[in-house]
Design a protein around this motif. Structure first.
Motif, PDB file in Angstrom:
ATOM      1  N   CYS A  45      38.485  46.928  31.712  1.00  0.00           N
ATOM      2  CA  CYS A  45      39.899  47.106  31.403  1.00  0.00           C
ATOM      3  C   CYS A  45      40.571  45.754  31.240  1.00  0.00           C
ATOM      4  CB  CYS A  45      40.610  47.889  32.508  1.00  0.00           C
ATOM      5  SG  CYS A  45      40.071  49.604  32.661  1.00  0.00           S
ATOM      6  N   GLN A  46      41.568  45.697  30.396  1.00  0.00           N
ATOM      7  CA  GLN A  46      42.355  44.486  30.229  1.00  0.00           C
ATOM      8  C   GLN A  46      43.823  44.873  30.081  1.00  0.00           C
ATOM      9  OE1 GLN A  46      40.506  43.022  26.568  1.00  0.00           O
ATOM     10  NE2 GLN A  46      42.361  43.538  25.451  1.00  0.00           N
ATOM     11  N   GLY A  47      44.696  43.897  30.265  1.00  0.00           N
ATOM     12  CA  GLY A  47      46.119  44.158  30.136  1.00  0.00           C
ATOM     13  C   GLY A  47      46.521  44.477  28.704  1.00  0.00           C
ATOM     14  N   ARG A  48      47.692  45.043  28.550  1.00  0.00           N
ATOM     15  CA  ARG A  48      48.192  45.414  27.225  1.00  0.00           C
ATOM     16  C   ARG A  48      49.014  44.301  26.578  1.00  0.00           C
ATOM     17  NH1 ARG A  48      48.422  50.816  25.676  1.00  0.00           N
ATOM     18  NH2 ARG A  48      47.489  52.281  27.141  1.00  0.00           N
ATOM     19  N   GLY A  49      49.714  43.507  27.418  1.00  0.00           N
ATOM     20  CA  GLY A  49      50.606  42.485  26.877  1.00  0.00           C
ATOM     21  C   GLY A  49      51.903  42.441  27.671  1.00  0.00           C
ATOM     22  N   PRO A  50      52.947  41.828  27.124  1.00  0.00           N
ATOM     23  CA  PRO A  50      54.215  41.686  27.857  1.00  0.00           C
ATOM     24  C   PRO A  50      54.819  43.032  28.240  1.00  0.00           C
ATOM     25  CG  PRO A  50      54.173  40.243  25.934  1.00  0.00           C
ATOM     26  CD  PRO A  50      52.985  41.139  25.817  1.00  0.00           C
ATOM     27  N   PHE A  51      55.191  43.170  29.522  1.00  0.00           N
ATOM     28  CA  PHE A  51      55.816  44.388  30.025  1.00  0.00           C
ATOM     29  C   PHE A  51      57.223  44.093  30.540  1.00  0.00           C
ATOM     30  CE2 PHE A  51      52.131  47.025  29.789  1.00  0.00           C
ATOM     31  CZ  PHE A  51      52.585  48.323  29.975  1.00  0.00           C
ATOM     32  N   PRO A  58      51.751  39.960  31.627  1.00  0.00           N
ATOM     33  CA  PRO A  58      52.935  39.191  32.009  1.00  0.00           C
ATOM     34  C   PRO A  58      54.133  40.129  32.079  1.00  0.00           C
ATOM     35  CG  PRO A  58      52.359  38.757  29.719  1.00  0.00           C
ATOM     36  CD  PRO A  58      51.282  39.643  30.274  1.00  0.00           C
ATOM     37  N   VAL A  59      55.088  39.817  32.944  1.00  0.00           N
ATOM     38  CA  VAL A  59      56.204  40.732  33.214  1.00  0.00           C
ATOM     39  C   VAL A  59      57.545  40.053  32.972  1.00  0.00           C
ATOM     40  CG1 VAL A  59      57.435  41.869  35.128  1.00  0.00           C
ATOM     41  CG2 VAL A  59      54.992  42.229  34.831  1.00  0.00           C
ATOM     42  N   ILE A  60      58.484  40.837  32.445  1.00  0.00           N
ATOM     43  CA  ILE A  60      59.865  40.395  32.277  1.00  0.00           C
ATOM     44  C   ILE A  60      60.746  41.331  33.087  1.00  0.00           C
ATOM     45  CG2 ILE A  60      61.740  39.979  30.643  1.00  0.00           C
ATOM     46  CD1 ILE A  60      59.495  39.637  28.482  1.00  0.00           C
ATOM     47  N   THR A  61      61.519  40.786  34.009  1.00  0.00           N
ATOM     48  CA  THR A  61      62.409  41.581  34.846  1.00  0.00           C
ATOM     49  C   THR A  61      63.849  41.430  34.344  1.00  0.00           C
ATOM     50  OG1 THR A  61      62.789  39.788  36.440  1.00  0.00           O
ATOM     51  CG2 THR A  61      60.882  41.207  36.808  1.00  0.00           C
ATOM     52  N   VAL A  62      64.746  42.209  34.939  1.00  0.00           N
ATOM     53  CA  VAL A  62      66.121  42.261  34.442  1.00  0.00           C
ATOM     54  C   VAL A  62      67.114  42.125  35.584  1.00  0.00           C
ATOM     55  CG1 VAL A  62      67.804  43.631  33.147  1.00  0.00           C
ATOM     56  CG2 VAL A  62      65.376  43.777  32.564  1.00  0.00           C
ATOM     57  N   GLY A  63      68.152  41.326  35.377  1.00  0.00           N
ATOM     58  CA  GLY A  63      69.277  41.263  36.302  1.00  0.00           C
ATOM     59  C   GLY A  63      68.939  40.656  37.651  1.00  0.00           C
ATOM     60  N   GLN A  64      69.885  40.803  38.574  1.00  0.00           N
ATOM     61  CA  GLN A  64      69.732  40.183  39.886  1.00  0.00           C
ATOM     62  C   GLN A  64      68.596  40.791  40.693  1.00  0.00           C
ATOM     63  OE1 GLN A  64      71.491  37.387  40.943  1.00  0.00           O
ATOM     64  NE2 GLN A  64      69.813  37.432  42.425  1.00  0.00           N
ATOM     65  N   ALA A  65      68.429  42.112  40.594  1.00  0.00           N
ATOM     66  CA  ALA A  65      67.336  42.759  41.334  1.00  0.00           C
ATOM     67  C   ALA A  65      65.985  42.218  40.883  1.00  0.00           C
ATOM     68  CB  ALA A  65      67.395  44.272  41.134  1.00  0.00           C
ATOM     69  N   GLY A  66      65.833  42.066  39.578  1.00  0.00           N
ATOM     70  CA  GLY A  66      64.598  41.509  39.047  1.00  0.00           C
ATOM     71  C   GLY A  66      64.425  40.045  39.408  1.00  0.00           C
TER      72      GLY A  66
END
Length: 232
Positions: free
Chosen positions: A75-81, A114-122
């Motif tokens: 298995c491998q990752g899909r890309g940016p999430f 790799p991950v992209i989060t949002v806002g202060q919680a992220g």
């Protein structure tokens, strides 16, 4: 027409291969160093996702095949999430919501994305992980940039906490956009996080890779082909 990708997508694409090549065990070693910074419930959620990945996708599996052929499945990752909560804070427990976000982010990361989060919680979650991973493996955007990032052609998936109506609307939105097929991974049970807590949740963050080696081609088969092509 040239489509300009958000800078966060470009950064994520640049680090994707190196992060994915670390493998589950290599990524786990880095991510587990961050766990001490999280609360008890968040720590347990993150550790469970890491342990689940070690059980489910860490090993390359040898598949049955004909004599002289070796088939390997991995298995491998899909890309940016993109990992984000779309819930109204007044309608859900903030503590549970944060645990859910932690679960999404650690699942995406341990799967090789790799991950992209949002806002202060992220941002709060990102700050705890950043010291232990390469630059760009986890990023954060402001709430105001969410819509433009969702439209990015090279976004591999969105993991979100939302209600059923929001999930339906987002599914329709993603189906209508161009570029890479963007996987929607929704958690609509904000109280018990039933989806995030299941072992197969992880599998939605990966793609299968198969390698087939024909070990007879250089031996007898090649010799027979050569003999069969000789003039009498």
């Amino acid at each position: 027409m040239t489509i300009v990708q958000p800078i966060q997508i470009q950064v994520a694409q640049n680090v994707f291969e190196a992060w994915d090549k670390l493998g589950v065990i290599g990524r786990a070693e880095k991510l587990e160093k961050a766990l001490a910074s999280f609360s008890d419930d968040q720590d347990k959620m993150a550790q469970w996702q890491i342990d689940n990945a070690k059980r489910e996708i860490a090993e390359t599996r040898v598949m049955p095949g004909p004599t002289g052929e070796r088939n390997e499945l991995s298995c491998q990752g899909r890309g940016p999430f993109l990992c984000v909560s779309l819930l109204n804070n007044s309608s859900t427990d903030k503590k549970t919501e944060t645990v859910g976000l932690v679960g999404q982010i650690f699942t995406a990361l341990i799967a090789g994305n790799p991950v992209i989060t949002v806002g202060q919680a992220g941002q709060d979650i990102m700050d705890k992980i950043t010291p232990y991973v390469a630059e760009g493996v986890i990023q954060n955007i402001a709430d105001s940039a969410l819509d433009s990032l969702m439209e990015a052609n090279h976004l591999a998936g969105i993991a979100t906490l939302c209600d059923e109506a929001q999930a339906q609307q987002l599914n329709q939105r993603l189906a209508a956009k161009g570029g890479l097929i963007c996987q929607l991974i929704e958690e609509t049970d904000s109280e018990s996080l039933n989806t995030i807590a299941k072992p197969h949740y992880l599998l939605r963050f990966v793609t299968e890779r198969t390698i087939s080696n024909n070990t007879t081609a250089i031996g007898g088969n090649a010799t027979l082909l050569e003999l069969g092509s000789m003039d009498d």
